[in-house]
Write a protein that holds these residues in place. Sequence first.
Motif, PDB file in Angstrom:
ATOM      1  N   VAL A   7       0.838  -1.205   0.000  1.00  0.00           N
ATOM      2  CA  VAL A   7       0.000   0.000   0.000  1.00  0.00           C
ATOM      3  C   VAL A   7       0.871   1.252   0.000  1.00  0.00           C
ATOM      4  O   VAL A   7       1.818   1.370   0.785  1.00  0.00           O
ATOM      5  CB  VAL A   7      -0.938   0.007   1.226  1.00  0.00           C
ATOM      6  N   MET A   8       0.541   2.173  -0.887  1.00  0.00           N
ATOM      7  CA  MET A   8       1.157   3.499  -0.914  1.00  0.00           C
ATOM      8  C   MET A   8       0.059   4.504  -0.575  1.00  0.00           C
ATOM      9  O   MET A   8      -0.857   4.738  -1.357  1.00  0.00           O
ATOM     10  CB  MET A   8       1.730   3.803  -2.298  1.00  0.00           C
ATOM     11  N   VAL A   9       0.121   5.075   0.622  1.00  0.00           N
ATOM     12  CA  VAL A   9      -0.893   6.042   1.047  1.00  0.00           C
ATOM     13  C   VAL A   9      -0.521   7.412   0.477  1.00  0.00           C
ATOM     14  O   VAL A   9       0.592   7.884   0.685  1.00  0.00           O
ATOM     15  CB  VAL A   9      -0.999   6.123   2.577  1.00  0.00           C
ATOM     16  N   VAL A  10      -1.470   8.030  -0.219  1.00  0.00           N
ATOM     17  CA  VAL A  10      -1.286   9.392  -0.735  1.00  0.00           C
ATOM     18  C   VAL A  10      -2.239  10.298   0.040  1.00  0.00           C
ATOM     19  O   VAL A  10      -3.447  10.062   0.050  1.00  0.00           O
ATOM     20  CB  VAL A  10      -1.562   9.471  -2.242  1.00  0.00           C
ATOM     21  N   CYS A  11      -1.674  11.321   0.684  1.00  0.00           N
ATOM     22  CA  CYS A  11      -2.485  12.169   1.563  1.00  0.00           C
ATOM     23  C   CYS A  11      -2.759  13.545   0.945  1.00  0.00           C
ATOM     24  O   CYS A  11      -1.894  14.121   0.292  1.00  0.00           O
ATOM     25  CB  CYS A  11      -1.782  12.347   2.910  1.00  0.00           C
ATOM     26  N   ASN A  12      -3.984  14.014   1.182  1.00  0.00           N
ATOM     27  CA  ASN A  12      -4.382  15.376   0.786  1.00  0.00           C
ATOM     28  C   ASN A  12      -4.039  15.666  -0.675  1.00  0.00           C
ATOM     29  O   ASN A  12      -3.442  16.692  -1.008  1.00  0.00           O
ATOM     30  CB  ASN A  12      -3.713  16.403   1.696  1.00  0.00           C
ATOM     31  N   LYS A  13      -4.438  14.765  -1.569  1.00  0.00           N
ATOM     32  CA  LYS A  13      -4.060  14.891  -2.981  1.00  0.00           C
ATOM     33  C   LYS A  13      -4.626  16.160  -3.619  1.00  0.00           C
ATOM     34  O   LYS A  13      -4.082  16.650  -4.608  1.00  0.00           O
ATOM     35  CB  LYS A  13      -4.519  13.671  -3.778  1.00  0.00           C
ATOM     36  N   GLU A  14      -5.692  16.716  -3.053  1.00  0.00           N
ATOM     37  CA  GLU A  14      -6.287  17.927  -3.614  1.00  0.00           C
ATOM     38  C   GLU A  14      -5.367  19.141  -3.479  1.00  0.00           C
ATOM     39  O   GLU A  14      -5.543  20.147  -4.174  1.00  0.00           O
ATOM     40  CB  GLU A  14      -7.637  18.218  -2.938  1.00  0.00           C
ATOM     41  N   LYS A  15      -4.363  19.049  -2.610  1.00  0.00           N
ATOM     42  CA  LYS A  15      -3.412  20.148  -2.455  1.00  0.00           C
ATOM     43  C   LYS A  15      -2.274  20.073  -3.469  1.00  0.00           C
ATOM     44  O   LYS A  15      -1.487  21.019  -3.592  1.00  0.00           O
ATOM     45  CB  LYS A  15      -2.843  20.158  -1.036  1.00  0.00           C
ATOM     46  N   SER A  16      -2.183  18.950  -4.169  1.00  0.00           N
ATOM     47  CA  SER A  16      -1.135  18.764  -5.176  1.00  0.00           C
ATOM     48  C   SER A  16      -1.675  19.135  -6.547  1.00  0.00           C
ATOM     49  O   SER A  16      -2.875  19.030  -6.815  1.00  0.00           O
ATOM     50  CB  SER A  16      -0.662  17.307  -5.189  1.00  0.00           C
ATOM     51  N   GLY A  17      -0.790  19.570  -7.433  1.00  0.00           N
ATOM     52  CA  GLY A  17      -1.191  19.918  -8.782  1.00  0.00           C
ATOM     53  C   GLY A  17      -1.599  18.688  -9.575  1.00  0.00           C
ATOM     54  O   GLY A  17      -1.186  17.563  -9.269  1.00  0.00           O
ATOM     55  N   ASN A  18      -2.395  18.887 -10.618  1.00  0.00           N
ATOM     56  CA  ASN A  18      -2.839  17.768 -11.464  1.00  0.00           C
ATOM     57  C   ASN A  18      -1.650  17.047 -12.083  1.00  0.00           C
ATOM     58  O   ASN A  18      -1.618  15.810 -12.125  1.00  0.00           O
ATOM     59  CB  ASN A  18      -3.782  18.275 -12.555  1.00  0.00           C
ATOM     60  N   LEU A  19      -0.683  17.824 -12.588  1.00  0.00           N
ATOM     61  CA  LEU A  19       0.510  17.217 -13.191  1.00  0.00           C
ATOM     62  C   LEU A  19       1.262  16.390 -12.160  1.00  0.00           C
ATOM     63  O   LEU A  19       1.664  15.248 -12.428  1.00  0.00           O
ATOM     64  CB  LEU A  19       1.424  18.313 -13.751  1.00  0.00           C
ATOM     65  N   GLN A  20       1.439  16.950 -10.969  1.00  0.00           N
ATOM     66  CA  GLN A  20       2.216  16.260  -9.929  1.00  0.00           C
ATOM     67  C   GLN A  20       1.523  14.975  -9.478  1.00  0.00           C
ATOM     68  O   GLN A  20       2.183  13.947  -9.276  1.00  0.00           O
ATOM     69  CB  GLN A  20       2.438  17.202  -8.740  1.00  0.00           C
ATOM     70  N   VAL A  72      -3.673   4.163  -2.016  1.00  0.00           N
ATOM     71  CA  VAL A  72      -4.840   4.443  -1.183  1.00  0.00           C
ATOM     72  C   VAL A  72      -4.799   5.927  -0.848  1.00  0.00           C
ATOM     73  O   VAL A  72      -3.754   6.448  -0.451  1.00  0.00           O
ATOM     74  CB  VAL A  72      -4.822   3.607   0.115  1.00  0.00           C
ATOM     75  N   PHE A  73      -5.925   6.622  -1.008  1.00  0.00           N
ATOM     76  CA  PHE A  73      -5.991   8.052  -0.710  1.00  0.00           C
ATOM     77  C   PHE A  73      -6.576   8.271   0.678  1.00  0.00           C
ATOM     78  O   PHE A  73      -7.521   7.597   1.084  1.00  0.00           O
ATOM     79  CB  PHE A  73      -6.829   8.780  -1.758  1.00  0.00           C
ATOM     80  N   MET A  74      -6.008   9.252   1.406  1.00  0.00           N
ATOM     81  CA  MET A  74      -6.417   9.464   2.785  1.00  0.00           C
ATOM     82  C   MET A  74      -6.046  10.884   3.218  1.00  0.00           C
ATOM     83  O   MET A  74      -5.092  11.474   2.698  1.00  0.00           O
ATOM     84  CB  MET A  74      -5.715   8.441   3.680  1.00  0.00           C
ATOM     85  N   GLU A  75      -6.779  11.419   4.166  1.00  0.00           N
ATOM     86  CA  GLU A  75      -6.404  12.689   4.775  1.00  0.00           C
ATOM     87  C   GLU A  75      -5.201  12.470   5.702  1.00  0.00           C
ATOM     88  O   GLU A  75      -5.080  11.423   6.342  1.00  0.00           O
ATOM     89  CB  GLU A  75      -7.567  13.268   5.582  1.00  0.00           C
ATOM     90  N   ALA A  76      -4.319  13.469   5.774  1.00  0.00           N
ATOM     91  CA  ALA A  76      -3.101  13.345   6.575  1.00  0.00           C
ATOM     92  C   ALA A  76      -3.408  13.066   8.043  1.00  0.00           C
ATOM     93  O   ALA A  76      -2.766  12.230   8.686  1.00  0.00           O
ATOM     94  CB  ALA A  76      -2.254  14.610   6.439  1.00  0.00           C
ATOM     95  N   LYS A  77      -4.408  13.757   8.586  1.00  0.00           N
ATOM     96  CA  LYS A  77      -4.753  13.574  10.002  1.00  0.00           C
ATOM     97  C   LYS A  77      -5.252  12.157  10.264  1.00  0.00           C
ATOM     98  O   LYS A  77      -4.888  11.530  11.268  1.00  0.00           O
ATOM     99  CB  LYS A  77      -5.820  14.588  10.401  1.00  0.00           C
ATOM    100  N   GLU A  78      -6.073  11.650   9.355  1.00  0.00           N
ATOM    101  CA  GLU A  78      -6.588  10.287   9.486  1.00  0.00           C
ATOM    102  C   GLU A  78      -5.447   9.281   9.367  1.00  0.00           C
ATOM    103  O   GLU A  78      -5.377   8.299  10.119  1.00  0.00           O
ATOM    104  CB  GLU A  78      -7.636  10.048   8.393  1.00  0.00           C
ATOM    105  N   HIS A  79      -4.552   9.509   8.423  1.00  0.00           N
ATOM    106  CA  HIS A  79      -3.395   8.629   8.240  1.00  0.00           C
ATOM    107  C   HIS A  79      -2.590   8.514   9.531  1.00  0.00           C
ATOM    108  O   HIS A  79      -2.245   7.416   9.976  1.00  0.00           O
ATOM    109  CB  HIS A  79      -2.500   9.170   7.131  1.00  0.00           C
ATOM    110  N   ASP A  80      -2.286   9.644  10.146  1.00  0.00           N
ATOM    111  CA  ASP A  80      -1.433   9.626  11.336  1.00  0.00           C
ATOM    112  C   ASP A  80      -2.089   8.895  12.497  1.00  0.00           C
ATOM    113  O   ASP A  80      -1.414   8.213  13.284  1.00  0.00           O
ATOM    114  CB  ASP A  80      -1.086  11.064  11.753  1.00  0.00           C
ATOM    115  N   LYS A  81      -3.401   9.018  12.596  1.00  0.00           N
ATOM    116  CA  LYS A  81      -4.127   8.316  13.664  1.00  0.00           C
ATOM    117  C   LYS A  81      -4.063   6.808  13.443  1.00  0.00           C
ATOM    118  O   LYS A  81      -3.798   6.040  14.375  1.00  0.00           O
ATOM    119  CB  LYS A  81      -5.581   8.791  13.696  1.00  0.00           C
TER     120      LYS A  81
END
Length: 276
Positions: free
Chosen positions: A136-149, A165-174
């Motif tokens: 699993v590669m967790v990607v956090c807060n993807k909406e803050k990253s550019g479309n290209l990135q 897997v997409f997740m919010e950073a706060k949820e990930h840390d918990k």
Amino acid sequence: MNIGIIGLGLMGGSLGLELKKVPNKYVILGYDHNLEHQKDALKLGLVDKVTNNLSNIKECDVIVLTIPVDAIIEISKNLKDIKEESTIIDFGSSKEKIDKAIPKEIRKNFVTAHPMTGTEKFGPTAAIEGLYDDKVMVVCNKEKSGNLQNRVALEIFSDINAKVVFMEAKEHDKHVAFISHMPHAVSYAIANSVMKQENPENIIALAGGGFKSMSRIAKSSPKMWEDIFRQNRTNMLKSLDIFNKEMKLCQELIEKEEWEKLHLWMSSANRLHSIL
């Protein structure tokens, strides 16, 4: 595509190995503050080239930060002058503080990720093929990253066969406090419990698979895990509090010889494997 990897240990070295398997697509430039790590990474074929100059890394299309979380925050301050279309990916084990610390000027360039994989070993010689395969590669807060990135990062993750897997950073840390950080603390505690006895060598001579499995990750880098515990302190304390309550309950059931309740307590734990 030119990839600059900052940190040539287990995670960075293993990433280089996987990317070099993709024919004619990536050129890997390595950077590490430890000159021996640079030499080892080159000798082991983890990267194509190494550099001591951060300016060379900044010229890369993609920069991957596989260094301790505090170092990720610190080095991000020195990346404000990267190319507008550059992609920066961090592999930090805790995400919320990293997310908040990224300079606003380059926030869209950042893809904050956490590969849920690893071993207790560290340094370039720890790098192995297939470390990210089907992990699993967790990607956090993807909406803050550019479309290209986002697109570039997902392409790289696909090339190393990771499951995103997409997740919010706060949820990930918990969540990661329970699944990764707390187990490391427990493993260190198990190892210390034995080492503080009068004859630890005699005890370890009897060690079977159970002890070896539970104490294995106590060999992990103290520097790296001190950093992680500090970054995720609040969630770590919550997870340890819950764990300690379970240990206290186990102790009380044994003290009171309530064997039936102890049996039920263990049976309840057995159910975990139905969802693993």
